[in-house]
Enzyme design. Structure first.
Site, PDB file in Angstrom:
ATOM      1  CG  ASP A  77      -1.706   1.293   1.183  1.00  0.00           C
ATOM      2  OD1 ASP A  77      -2.141   1.757   0.154  1.00  0.00           O
ATOM      3  OD2 ASP A  77      -2.321   1.728   2.387  1.00  0.00           O
ATOM      4  CB  SER A  78       0.034   4.795  -0.612  1.00  0.00           C
ATOM      5  OG  SER A  78      -0.923   4.786   0.018  1.00  0.00           O
ATOM      6  CE1 TYR A 114       2.531   5.737  -3.186  1.00  0.00           C
ATOM      7  CE2 TYR A 114       1.183   3.980  -4.213  1.00  0.00           C
ATOM      8  CZ  TYR A 114       2.546   4.453  -3.592  1.00  0.00           C
ATOM      9  OH  TYR A 114       3.543   3.617  -3.670  1.00  0.00           O
ATOM     10  N   GLY A 115      -2.902   9.243  -3.342  1.00  0.00           N
ATOM     11  CA  GLY A 115      -4.509   9.751  -4.026  1.00  0.00           C
ATOM     12  C   GLY A 115      -4.357  11.077  -4.487  1.00  0.00           C
ATOM     13  CB  CYS A 172      -3.120   0.629  -2.351  1.00  0.00           C
ATOM     14  SG  CYS A 172      -3.111   2.347  -2.792  1.00  0.00           S
ATOM     15  CG  ASN A 173      -9.369   0.789  -2.937  1.00  0.00           C
ATOM     16  OD1 ASN A 173     -10.667   0.117  -3.517  1.00  0.00           O
ATOM     17  ND2 ASN A 173      -9.326   0.642  -1.754  1.00  0.00           N
ATOM     18  CB  THR A 174      -4.767   5.104  -5.151  1.00  0.00           C
ATOM     19  OG1 THR A 174      -5.824   5.433  -4.012  1.00  0.00           O
ATOM     20  CG2 THR A 174      -4.146   6.201  -5.949  1.00  0.00           C
ATOM     21  CB  CYS A 187      -9.352   5.092   0.501  1.00  0.00           C
ATOM     22  SG  CYS A 187      -7.787   5.403   0.995  1.00  0.00           S
ATOM     23  CB  THR A 188      -6.792   0.129   2.292  1.00  0.00           C
ATOM     24  OG1 THR A 188      -5.592   0.770   1.850  1.00  0.00           O
ATOM     25  CG2 THR A 188      -7.276  -0.782   1.109  1.00  0.00           C
ATOM     26  CG  HIS A 189      -4.682   5.323   4.239  1.00  0.00           C
ATOM     27  ND1 HIS A 189      -4.157   4.657   3.149  1.00  0.00           N
ATOM     28  CD2 HIS A 189      -3.506   5.536   5.081  1.00  0.00           C
ATOM     29  CE1 HIS A 189      -2.773   4.718   3.217  1.00  0.00           C
ATOM     30  NE2 HIS A 189      -2.583   5.328   4.323  1.00  0.00           N
TER      31      HIS A 189
END
Ligand code: DGL
Length: 260
Positions: free
Chosen positions: A7-8, A39-40, A70-72, A180-182
Protein backbone atom coordinates in the site's frame (compact mmCIF):
# COMPACT_ATOMS: atom_id res chain seq x y z
CA UNK A 1 7.39 -18.38 -0.35
CA UNK A 2 5.76 -15.23 0.97
CA UNK A 3 2.70 -13.17 0.15
CA UNK A 4 3.31 -9.44 -0.20
CA UNK A 5 0.77 -6.79 0.75
CA UNK A 6 1.53 -3.41 -0.71
CA UNK A 7 0.00 0.00 0.00
CA UNK A 8 1.04 3.64 -0.20
CA UNK A 9 1.01 3.63 3.60
CA UNK A 10 -0.69 2.15 6.63
CA UNK A 11 -4.12 1.59 5.07
CA UNK A 12 -3.16 -1.76 3.60
CA UNK A 13 -2.80 -3.13 7.13
CA UNK A 14 -6.60 -3.40 7.15
CA UNK A 15 -6.48 -5.90 4.29
CA UNK A 16 -3.59 -7.78 5.85
CA UNK A 17 -5.51 -7.85 9.13
CA UNK A 18 -8.30 -9.70 7.35
CA UNK A 19 -5.88 -12.03 5.53
CA UNK A 20 -4.14 -12.98 8.77
CA UNK A 21 -7.40 -14.36 10.11
CA UNK A 22 -8.12 -16.36 6.95
CA UNK A 23 -4.59 -17.65 6.26
CA UNK A 24 -3.02 -18.89 9.51
CA UNK A 25 0.02 -20.58 7.94
CA UNK A 26 1.32 -18.00 5.49
CA UNK A 27 4.39 -15.77 5.68
CA UNK A 28 3.53 -12.18 4.86
CA UNK A 29 5.49 -9.12 3.84
CA UNK A 30 3.79 -5.79 4.38
CA UNK A 31 5.22 -2.94 2.31
CA UNK A 32 4.05 0.59 3.09
CA UNK A 33 5.48 3.25 0.76
CA UNK A 34 5.89 5.70 3.64
CA UNK A 35 8.32 7.83 1.62
CA UNK A 36 5.67 8.66 -0.98
CA UNK A 37 2.33 8.49 0.85
CA UNK A 38 -0.21 9.89 -0.02
CA UNK A 39 -0.72 8.60 -3.56
CA UNK A 40 -4.30 9.74 -4.03
CA UNK A 41 -3.51 13.44 -4.53
CA UNK A 42 -0.43 12.95 -6.76
CA UNK A 43 -0.22 12.55 -10.53
CA UNK A 44 -0.91 9.19 -12.16
CA UNK A 45 2.65 9.21 -13.58
CA UNK A 46 4.14 9.58 -10.10
CA UNK A 47 2.00 6.76 -8.74
CA UNK A 48 2.96 4.52 -11.68
CA UNK A 49 6.61 5.10 -10.87
CA UNK A 50 6.18 4.46 -7.12
CA UNK A 51 4.31 1.21 -7.77
CA UNK A 52 6.90 0.01 -10.29
CA UNK A 53 9.68 0.64 -7.74
CA UNK A 54 7.81 -1.21 -5.01
CA UNK A 55 7.14 -4.18 -7.29
CA UNK A 56 10.78 -4.40 -8.27
CA UNK A 57 11.71 -4.59 -4.60
CA UNK A 58 9.01 -7.13 -3.77
CA UNK A 59 9.82 -9.40 -6.70
CA UNK A 60 13.33 -9.76 -5.27
CA UNK A 61 11.88 -11.07 -1.96
CA UNK A 62 10.76 -14.58 -2.98
CA UNK A 63 7.05 -13.77 -3.11
CA UNK A 64 4.37 -16.03 -4.62
CA UNK A 65 1.66 -13.34 -4.87
CA UNK A 66 1.28 -9.59 -4.44
CA UNK A 67 -1.86 -8.04 -3.03
CA UNK A 68 -2.13 -4.40 -3.99
CA UNK A 69 -3.94 -3.38 -0.82
CA UNK A 70 -4.56 0.07 -2.28
CA UNK A 71 -7.45 1.11 -4.49
CA UNK A 72 -5.47 4.03 -5.87
CA UNK A 73 -2.43 1.99 -6.96
CA UNK A 74 -4.75 -0.64 -8.43
CA UNK A 75 -6.63 1.95 -10.43
CA UNK A 76 -3.41 3.38 -11.87
CA UNK A 77 -0.89 0.58 -12.17
CA UNK A 78 -2.16 -2.98 -11.81
CA UNK A 79 -2.70 -3.70 -15.54
CA UNK A 80 0.90 -2.69 -16.30
CA UNK A 81 2.24 -4.83 -13.44
CA UNK A 82 0.20 -7.85 -14.59
CA UNK A 83 1.61 -7.44 -18.09
CA UNK A 84 5.14 -7.30 -16.72
CA UNK A 85 5.15 -10.04 -14.08
CA UNK A 86 3.97 -13.62 -14.09
CA UNK A 87 2.62 -14.11 -10.58
CA UNK A 88 -0.83 -13.56 -9.10
CA UNK A 89 -1.40 -9.82 -8.57
CA UNK A 90 -4.58 -9.17 -6.63
CA UNK A 91 -5.94 -5.65 -6.93
CA UNK A 92 -8.71 -3.79 -5.15
CA UNK A 93 -11.58 -1.64 -6.27
CA UNK A 94 -14.26 0.15 -4.24
CA UNK A 95 -16.89 -2.44 -3.30
CA UNK A 96 -19.83 -0.70 -5.01
CA UNK A 97 -21.01 -3.98 -6.52
CA UNK A 98 -21.18 -5.63 -3.12
CA UNK A 99 -23.03 -2.63 -1.64
CA UNK A 100 -25.64 -2.72 -4.43
CA UNK A 101 -26.02 -6.48 -4.07
CA UNK A 102 -26.80 -6.01 -0.38
CA UNK A 103 -29.40 -3.33 -1.16
CA UNK A 104 -30.31 -2.63 -4.81
CA UNK A 105 -32.91 0.03 -3.95
CA UNK A 106 -31.25 2.71 -1.83
CA UNK A 107 -28.34 4.95 -2.71
CA UNK A 108 -24.69 4.06 -2.13
CA UNK A 109 -21.93 6.53 -1.27
CA UNK A 110 -18.50 5.46 -2.49
CA UNK A 111 -15.65 7.23 -0.69
CA UNK A 112 -12.10 6.99 -2.01
CA UNK A 113 -9.08 9.11 -2.98
CA UNK A 114 -9.28 11.75 -5.74
CA UNK A 115 -7.37 9.49 -8.18
CA UNK A 116 -9.69 6.55 -7.58
CA UNK A 117 -12.88 8.61 -7.71
CA UNK A 118 -11.95 10.28 -11.00
CA UNK A 119 -10.26 7.29 -12.65
CA UNK A 120 -11.33 5.38 -15.73
CA UNK A 121 -11.49 2.18 -13.71
CA UNK A 122 -14.16 3.75 -11.52
CA UNK A 123 -16.11 4.87 -14.61
CA UNK A 124 -16.10 1.30 -15.92
CA UNK A 125 -17.16 -0.07 -12.56
CA UNK A 126 -20.10 2.33 -12.37
CA UNK A 127 -21.13 1.53 -15.94
CA UNK A 128 -21.06 -2.17 -15.13
CA UNK A 129 -22.84 -2.26 -11.78
CA UNK A 130 -24.86 0.94 -11.37
CA UNK A 131 -27.72 0.46 -13.85
CA UNK A 132 -30.18 2.42 -11.67
CA UNK A 133 -27.81 5.38 -11.06
CA UNK A 134 -27.73 4.93 -7.33
CA UNK A 135 -24.02 5.46 -6.72
CA UNK A 136 -22.44 8.76 -5.66
CA UNK A 137 -18.71 9.30 -5.30
CA UNK A 138 -16.88 11.40 -2.75
CA UNK A 139 -13.12 11.97 -2.45
CA UNK A 140 -11.86 12.23 1.13
CA UNK A 141 -8.11 12.80 0.73
CA UNK A 142 -7.62 14.36 4.18
CA UNK A 143 -8.45 11.03 5.81
CA UNK A 144 -5.25 9.56 4.42
CA UNK A 145 -3.20 12.27 6.13
CA UNK A 146 -5.15 11.89 9.36
CA UNK A 147 -4.61 8.10 9.23
CA UNK A 148 -0.87 8.43 8.70
CA UNK A 149 -0.72 10.64 11.81
CA UNK A 150 -2.88 8.16 13.74
CA UNK A 151 -5.46 10.86 14.25
CA UNK A 152 -8.70 8.88 14.10
CA UNK A 153 -11.20 10.44 16.50
CA UNK A 154 -10.18 14.08 16.89
CA UNK A 155 -12.59 17.02 16.53
CA UNK A 156 -10.71 17.91 13.30
CA UNK A 157 -11.60 14.51 11.81
CA UNK A 158 -15.22 14.84 12.87
CA UNK A 159 -15.49 18.39 11.49
CA UNK A 160 -13.96 17.34 8.20
CA UNK A 161 -16.38 14.44 7.80
CA UNK A 162 -19.39 16.55 8.83
CA UNK A 163 -18.45 19.18 6.25
CA UNK A 164 -17.86 16.67 3.43
CA UNK A 165 -21.00 14.64 4.15
CA UNK A 166 -23.27 17.67 4.64
CA UNK A 167 -24.44 17.86 0.98
CA UNK A 168 -25.85 14.31 1.09
CA UNK A 169 -29.29 13.28 2.29
CA UNK A 170 -27.86 10.32 4.17
CA UNK A 171 -31.28 8.91 5.08
CA UNK A 172 -31.64 7.83 1.43
CA UNK A 173 -28.41 5.76 1.46
CA UNK A 174 -27.96 2.13 2.50
CA UNK A 175 -24.16 1.99 2.46
CA UNK A 176 -20.92 3.87 2.72
CA UNK A 177 -18.25 2.13 0.67
CA UNK A 178 -14.76 2.44 2.15
CA UNK A 179 -12.99 2.66 -1.20
CA UNK A 180 -9.59 3.50 0.25
CA UNK A 181 -7.90 1.12 2.64
CA UNK A 182 -6.91 4.03 4.89
CA UNK A 183 -10.59 4.74 5.63
CA UNK A 184 -11.29 1.64 7.74
CA UNK A 185 -9.72 3.33 10.77
CA UNK A 186 -12.45 5.99 10.76
CA UNK A 187 -15.51 3.81 11.22
CA UNK A 188 -16.19 5.25 14.72
CA UNK A 189 -15.95 8.84 13.41
CA UNK A 190 -18.25 8.04 10.47
CA UNK A 191 -20.64 6.23 12.81
CA UNK A 192 -21.19 9.45 14.78
CA UNK A 193 -22.55 11.11 11.63
CA UNK A 194 -24.17 8.35 9.57
CA UNK A 195 -27.70 7.15 10.26
CA UNK A 196 -27.97 3.66 11.75
CA UNK A 197 -29.50 2.45 8.47
CA UNK A 198 -26.17 2.94 6.64
CA UNK A 199 -23.72 0.05 6.71
CA UNK A 200 -20.00 0.03 5.93
CA UNK A 201 -18.87 -2.00 2.95
CA UNK A 202 -15.21 -2.59 2.13
CA UNK A 203 -13.31 -4.76 -0.32
CA UNK A 204 -11.21 -6.64 2.19
CA UNK A 205 -13.16 -9.88 2.27
CA UNK A 206 -13.46 -10.07 -1.54
CA UNK A 207 -9.76 -9.33 -1.99
CA UNK A 208 -8.67 -12.03 0.44
CA UNK A 209 -11.12 -14.53 -1.12
CA UNK A 210 -9.58 -13.80 -4.53
CA UNK A 211 -6.07 -14.27 -3.11
CA UNK A 212 -7.08 -17.66 -1.68
CA UNK A 213 -8.64 -18.73 -5.00
CA UNK A 214 -5.48 -17.82 -6.91
CA UNK A 215 -3.19 -19.63 -4.46
CA UNK A 216 -5.39 -22.75 -4.52
CA UNK A 217 -5.44 -22.76 -8.32
CA UNK A 218 -1.65 -22.88 -8.28
CA UNK A 219 -1.43 -25.35 -5.38
CA UNK A 220 0.45 -22.72 -3.38
CA UNK A 221 -1.69 -22.34 -0.26
CA UNK A 222 0.40 -23.02 2.88
CA UNK A 223 -1.24 -25.66 5.02
CA UNK A 224 1.20 -25.88 7.89
CA UNK A 225 3.75 -23.78 9.72
CA UNK A 226 3.50 -20.67 11.82
CA UNK A 227 2.26 -17.36 10.41
CA UNK A 228 4.91 -14.65 10.13
CA UNK A 229 4.81 -10.97 9.10
CA UNK A 230 7.72 -8.74 8.13
CA UNK A 231 7.21 -5.01 7.71
CA UNK A 232 8.91 -2.69 5.24
CA UNK A 233 8.69 1.07 4.78
CA UNK A 234 9.61 1.84 1.13
CA UNK A 235 12.15 -0.94 0.82
CA UNK A 236 13.61 -0.62 4.35
CA UNK A 237 12.89 -3.45 6.78
CA UNK A 238 11.26 -2.07 9.94
CA UNK A 239 13.19 -3.29 12.96
CA UNK A 240 13.08 -0.26 15.24
CA UNK A 241 11.03 -1.00 18.38
CA UNK A 242 9.25 2.34 18.23
CA UNK A 243 8.15 1.82 14.63
CA UNK A 244 7.05 -1.76 15.36
CA UNK A 245 4.98 -0.37 18.22
CA UNK A 246 3.44 2.16 15.79
CA UNK A 247 2.39 -0.73 13.55
CA UNK A 248 1.05 -2.67 16.55
CA UNK A 249 -1.08 0.36 17.48
CA UNK A 250 -2.65 0.39 13.98
CA UNK A 251 -3.37 -3.32 14.35
CA UNK A 252 -5.02 -2.75 17.72
CA UNK A 253 -7.20 -0.07 16.15
CA UNK A 254 -8.19 -2.53 13.41
CA UNK A 255 -9.16 -5.12 16.05
CA UNK A 256 -11.40 -2.48 17.67
CA UNK A 257 -13.17 -1.36 14.49
CA UNK A 258 -13.40 -4.76 12.73
CA UNK A 259 -17.06 -5.49 13.55
CA UNK A 260 -18.47 -1.96 13.32
N1 DGL B 1 -4.76 3.38 0.78
C1 DGL B 1 -4.88 3.83 -0.54
C2 DGL B 1 -6.14 3.39 -1.25
O1 DGL B 1 -6.72 2.38 -0.92
C3 DGL B 1 -4.45 5.21 -0.95
C4 DGL B 1 -4.15 6.27 0.04
C5 DGL B 1 -3.26 7.36 -0.55
O2 DGL B 1 -2.06 7.13 -0.56
O3 DGL B 1 -3.78 8.39 -1.01
O4 DGL B 1 -6.57 4.00 -2.18
Amino acid sequence: MKIAFFDSGMGGLSVLHHARKALPHESFIFYADETHVPYGTKSREDVERFVAEAFEFLLAQDVKAIVVACNTATSVAVPAMRARYDLPIIGMEPAAKKALALDPVHRVLVTATPITVAGEKMEHLIERVDREHLVDRLALPELVTFAEHMEFDSPAVENYLRKELAPYDLATYSALVLGCTHFNYFKPAFRKILPRTMRFVDGNEGTVAQLIRKLKERGELAEEGEQTVEYFYSGERVTDAEELERIAAYNRRLDEVYDL
